[in-house]
Design an enzyme around this catalytic site. Structure first.
Site, PDB file in Angstrom:
ATOM      1  N   ASP A  42       0.911  -1.136  -0.026  1.00 57.57           N
ATOM      2  CA  ASP A  42      -0.078   0.056   0.024  1.00 57.57           C
ATOM      3  C   ASP A  42       0.871   1.111   0.030  1.00 57.57           C
ATOM      4  O   ASP A  42       2.035   1.220   0.752  1.00 57.57           O
ATOM      5  CB  ASP A  42      -1.124  -0.108   1.379  1.00 57.57           C
ATOM      6  CG  ASP A  42      -2.127   0.736   0.993  1.00 57.57           C
ATOM      7  OD1 ASP A  42      -3.110   0.202   1.103  1.00 57.57           O
ATOM      8  OD2 ASP A  42      -1.947   2.120   0.961  1.00 57.57           O
ATOM      9  N   ASP A  63       4.408   1.948  -4.260  1.00 58.76           N
ATOM     10  CA  ASP A  63       3.035   1.840  -4.976  1.00 58.76           C
ATOM     11  C   ASP A  63       3.083   0.639  -5.960  1.00 58.76           C
ATOM     12  O   ASP A  63       4.019   0.008  -6.378  1.00 58.76           O
ATOM     13  CB  ASP A  63       3.334   3.014  -6.000  1.00 58.76           C
ATOM     14  CG  ASP A  63       2.231   3.539  -6.726  1.00 58.76           C
ATOM     15  OD1 ASP A  63       1.517   4.467  -6.216  1.00 58.76           O
ATOM     16  OD2 ASP A  63       1.839   2.887  -7.777  1.00 58.76           O
ATOM     17  N   ILE A  64       1.698   0.273  -6.273  1.00 58.05           N
ATOM     18  CA  ILE A  64       1.814  -1.057  -7.293  1.00 58.05           C
ATOM     19  C   ILE A  64       2.395  -0.787  -8.379  1.00 58.05           C
ATOM     20  O   ILE A  64       2.655  -1.846  -9.071  1.00 58.05           O
ATOM     21  CB  ILE A  64       0.174  -1.457  -7.301  1.00 58.05           C
ATOM     22  CG1 ILE A  64      -0.487  -0.360  -7.879  1.00 58.05           C
ATOM     23  CG2 ILE A  64      -0.461  -2.049  -6.242  1.00 58.05           C
ATOM     24  CD1 ILE A  64      -1.973  -0.595  -8.624  1.00 58.05           C
ATOM     25  N   ALA A  86      -5.834  -1.973  -4.539  1.00 58.38           N
ATOM     26  CA  ALA A  86      -5.424  -0.607  -4.892  1.00 58.38           C
ATOM     27  C   ALA A  86      -5.933   0.183  -5.984  1.00 58.38           C
ATOM     28  O   ALA A  86      -5.858  -0.267  -7.174  1.00 58.38           O
ATOM     29  CB  ALA A  86      -3.845  -0.670  -4.815  1.00 58.38           C
ATOM     30  N   THR A 129     -16.423  -3.333  -9.556  1.00 56.60           N
ATOM     31  CA  THR A 129     -17.512  -2.430  -9.255  1.00 56.60           C
ATOM     32  C   THR A 129     -18.790  -2.637 -10.002  1.00 56.60           C
ATOM     33  O   THR A 129     -18.523  -2.837 -11.263  1.00 56.60           O
ATOM     34  CB  THR A 129     -17.246  -0.957  -9.074  1.00 56.60           C
ATOM     35  OG1 THR A 129     -18.236  -0.154  -9.015  1.00 56.60           O
ATOM     36  CG2 THR A 129     -16.421  -0.447 -10.447  1.00 56.60           C
ATOM     37  N   TYR A 153     -14.038   6.292 -14.109  1.00 56.98           N
ATOM     38  CA  TYR A 153     -13.974   5.407 -12.969  1.00 56.98           C
ATOM     39  C   TYR A 153     -14.320   3.877 -13.444  1.00 56.98           C
ATOM     40  O   TYR A 153     -13.829   2.940 -13.368  1.00 56.98           O
ATOM     41  CB  TYR A 153     -14.515   5.508 -11.788  1.00 56.98           C
ATOM     42  CG  TYR A 153     -14.634   4.771 -10.657  1.00 56.98           C
ATOM     43  CD1 TYR A 153     -13.580   4.134 -10.155  1.00 56.98           C
ATOM     44  CD2 TYR A 153     -15.880   4.107 -10.455  1.00 56.98           C
ATOM     45  CE1 TYR A 153     -13.332   3.238  -9.240  1.00 56.98           C
ATOM     46  CE2 TYR A 153     -16.001   3.084  -9.429  1.00 56.98           C
ATOM     47  CZ  TYR A 153     -14.618   2.751  -8.822  1.00 56.98           C
ATOM     48  OH  TYR A 153     -14.797   1.566  -7.846  1.00 56.98           O
ATOM     49  N   PHE A 181     -21.543  -3.755  -4.852  1.00 61.08           N
ATOM     50  CA  PHE A 181     -22.651  -2.604  -4.819  1.00 61.08           C
ATOM     51  C   PHE A 181     -22.017  -1.338  -3.947  1.00 61.08           C
ATOM     52  O   PHE A 181     -20.975  -1.100  -3.897  1.00 61.08           O
ATOM     53  CB  PHE A 181     -23.937  -3.166  -4.646  1.00 61.08           C
ATOM     54  CG  PHE A 181     -24.567  -3.508  -6.259  1.00 61.08           C
ATOM     55  CD1 PHE A 181     -23.687  -4.658  -6.879  1.00 61.08           C
ATOM     56  CD2 PHE A 181     -25.430  -2.909  -7.170  1.00 61.08           C
ATOM     57  CE1 PHE A 181     -24.208  -5.059  -7.950  1.00 61.08           C
ATOM     58  CE2 PHE A 181     -25.757  -3.422  -8.149  1.00 61.08           C
ATOM     59  CZ  PHE A 181     -25.138  -4.376  -8.846  1.00 61.08           C
ATOM     60  N   ARG A 294     -27.129  14.714  -7.909  1.00 67.62           N
ATOM     61  CA  ARG A 294     -25.598  14.554  -8.342  1.00 67.62           C
ATOM     62  C   ARG A 294     -25.531  13.889  -9.888  1.00 67.62           C
ATOM     63  O   ARG A 294     -26.411  12.915  -9.935  1.00 67.62           O
ATOM     64  CB  ARG A 294     -24.990  13.770  -7.423  1.00 67.62           C
ATOM     65  CG  ARG A 294     -23.560  13.490  -7.577  1.00 67.62           C
ATOM     66  CD  ARG A 294     -22.757  12.810  -6.339  1.00 67.62           C
ATOM     67  NE  ARG A 294     -23.172  11.639  -6.196  1.00 67.62           N
ATOM     68  CZ  ARG A 294     -22.651  10.714  -5.252  1.00 67.62           C
ATOM     69  NH1 ARG A 294     -21.857  11.284  -4.297  1.00 67.62           N
ATOM     70  NH2 ARG A 294     -23.110   9.236  -5.055  1.00 67.62           N
TER      71      ARG A 294
HETATM   72  N1  UDP Z   1     -25.989  10.576  -1.319  1.00 69.93           N
HETATM   73  C1  UDP Z   1     -26.537  12.046  -1.104  1.00 69.93           C
HETATM   74  N2  UDP Z   1     -25.929  12.890  -0.150  1.00 69.93           N
HETATM   75  C2  UDP Z   1     -24.522  12.348   0.107  1.00 69.93           C
HETATM   76  C3  UDP Z   1     -24.075  11.487  -0.399  1.00 69.93           C
HETATM   77  C4  UDP Z   1     -24.846  10.593  -1.021  1.00 69.93           C
HETATM   78  O1  UDP Z   1     -27.729  12.158  -1.065  1.00 69.93           O
HETATM   79  O2  UDP Z   1     -23.643  13.339   0.727  1.00 69.93           O
HETATM   80  C5  UDP Z   1     -26.935   9.922  -2.262  1.00 69.93           C
HETATM   81  C6  UDP Z   1     -26.196   9.544  -3.714  1.00 69.93           C
HETATM   82  O3  UDP Z   1     -26.747  10.405  -4.542  1.00 69.93           O
HETATM   83  C7  UDP Z   1     -26.574   8.232  -3.940  1.00 69.93           C
HETATM   84  C8  UDP Z   1     -26.579   7.492  -2.332  1.00 69.93           C
HETATM   85  O4  UDP Z   1     -26.699   8.665  -1.575  1.00 69.93           O
HETATM   86  O5  UDP Z   1     -27.769   8.103  -4.307  1.00 69.93           O
HETATM   87  C9  UDP Z   1     -25.364   6.672  -2.360  1.00 69.93           C
HETATM   88  O6  UDP Z   1     -24.312   7.598  -2.518  1.00 69.93           O
HETATM   89  P1  UDP Z   1     -22.631   7.136  -2.396  1.00 69.93           P
HETATM   90  O7  UDP Z   1     -21.802   8.147  -2.535  1.00 69.93           O
HETATM   91  O8  UDP Z   1     -22.598   6.751  -0.679  1.00 69.93           O
HETATM   92  O9  UDP Z   1     -22.437   5.991  -3.119  1.00 69.93           O
HETATM   93  P2  UDP Z   1     -22.345   5.716  -4.619  1.00 69.93           P
HETATM   94  O10 UDP Z   1     -23.768   5.037  -4.899  1.00 69.93           O
HETATM   95  O11 UDP Z   1     -22.096   6.962  -5.332  1.00 69.93           O
HETATM   96  O12 UDP Z   1     -21.396   4.495  -4.975  1.00 69.93           O
END
Ligand code: UDP
Length: 342
Positions: A42, A63-64, A86, A129, A153, A181, A294
């Protein structure tokens, strides 16, 4: 060593990114419950040295992408398998700086794969992921869902999945690609947990708001086509994730063939349900505000986890969102004096 079969080989397991969130929980389970000799690699950019709490774990700070360091690990220890965590994982940053993600998440692990090939190591577990699927076309999502990531990503991980398939075809280097998930929660004894900087995830931010560490949590959109208007996610506990990695190693050790599978609970919780559960666990109200959606957030992401059950005998055990939040709350409050910050 309850719950895990007897080791079939005597070699060590190399865990890249083993000082990170999911990595550190997996290292602990490998070392303390499954009886593995563990070598952690790590660079501590996001990992925490203090998250390596088990006795006997070897730590290499590098680093890897450092070929010399990786080669030295493979020549010093009899590495029998690699569990690869990592990686960078900020979706937004991957959009603004894609090269950073392709360099670290896609190109850098080639060093590990080359060393494995040179040293005859043929077992690789990938931290992948659900972002490799992109926008869901059908819920729950099975592994045959089209993989069309909507950000660099997700692409950076999908490309590594592809590379692993080719390495199997060409060199017999077998892999299990685990598509998480929403990783969540902390160790059940509160000793290690989730400590990202910056923190973007919902559950830690909700709990930070309760503790007054941030002013409030912003709910990203409440006009989604879901029952309460907020996004639904499949929150899977980090200890369950750790167990899946050990099961995947056992599977490859028993001669299993390469495959990819989802790791989730198969059920979802909305942002509002997470907040309600956090209020029930902490006994305090969550300071919140309603913000804009978002970008890139689909309304609902839920795994069909049946393949993991079928092939690895794995299923999530901690599926109650309140229980998940309780473990995160316990760690955040340093129930074992274990909370680290560096
Ligand atoms: N979320 C939110 N406020 C925050 C962070 C996340 O409403 O400050 C929502 C985000 O839009 C998603 C869910 O919570 O629907 C889970 O987001 P997180 O970032 O935990 O994980 P992701 O789904 O992005 O991997």
């Amino acid at each position: 060593m309850a719950g895990f079969p007897h080791r079939m080989s005597k070699g060590a397991i190399l865990v890249s990114g083993g000082a990170g969130y999911i990595g550190s929980h997996t290292v602990r389970m490998l070392a303390e419950e499954a009886g593995y000799q563990v070598v952690v690699l790590d660079n501590l950019v996001f990992g925490h040295r203090d998250a390596l709490v088990s006795e006997g774990v070897t730590f290499v700070e590098a680093d890897i992408s450092d070929e010399v360091a990786v080669e030295e690990i493979f020549s010093t220890y009899d590495i029998d398998g690699v569990v690869h965590f990592a990686a960078f994982c900020f979706v937004g940053e991957s959009v603004t700086d894609p090269l950073k993600y392709y360099a670290n998440n896609t190109a850098a692990p080639m060093t590990l794969l080359k060393a494995m090939r040179n040293h005859g190591c043929d077992k690789f577990i990938l931290s992948s992921t659900c972002a490799t699927y992109g926008d869901p076309q059908k819920i729950p999502m099975t592994e045959s869902h089209p993989q069309q990531p909507i950000n660099p990503y997700g692409h950076s991980k999908l490309m590594l999945e592809r590379i692993l398939k080719d390495c199997d075809g060409a060199y017999g280097l077998r892999s299990v690609r685990l598509r998480y998930f929403n990783a969540s929660g902390c160790s059940l004894d509160g000793l290690i947990g989730e400590d990202h900087e910056p923190e973007t995830h919902l559950i830690p931010n909700v709990l930070r708001a309760v503790k007054g560490e941030i002013g409030s949590v912003s709910v990203f959109g409440n006009d989604y086509p879901t029952a309460d208007g907020t996004c639904i996610r499949d929150y899977v506990h980090v200890v369950d994730l750790a167990r899946a990695h050990v099961s995947a190693l056992n599977y490859l050790e028993s001669g299993g063939e390469s495959f990819s599978c989802n790791l989730g609970t198969g059920k979802g919780a909305s942002v509002k349900e997470v907040i309600d559960a956090a209020e029930a666990v902490t006994g305090k109200s969550v300071p919140l505000e309603f913000g804009e959606r978002r970008e890139g957030d689909p309304p609902e992401l839920i795994a069909d986890p049946s393949l993991a059950k079928q092939l690895l005998g794995w299923e999530a055990e901690i599926t109650d969102i309140k229980k998940i939040i309780e473990t995160a709350w316990c760690w955040m409050n340093g129930a074992q004096g274990g909370k680290y910050r560096d």
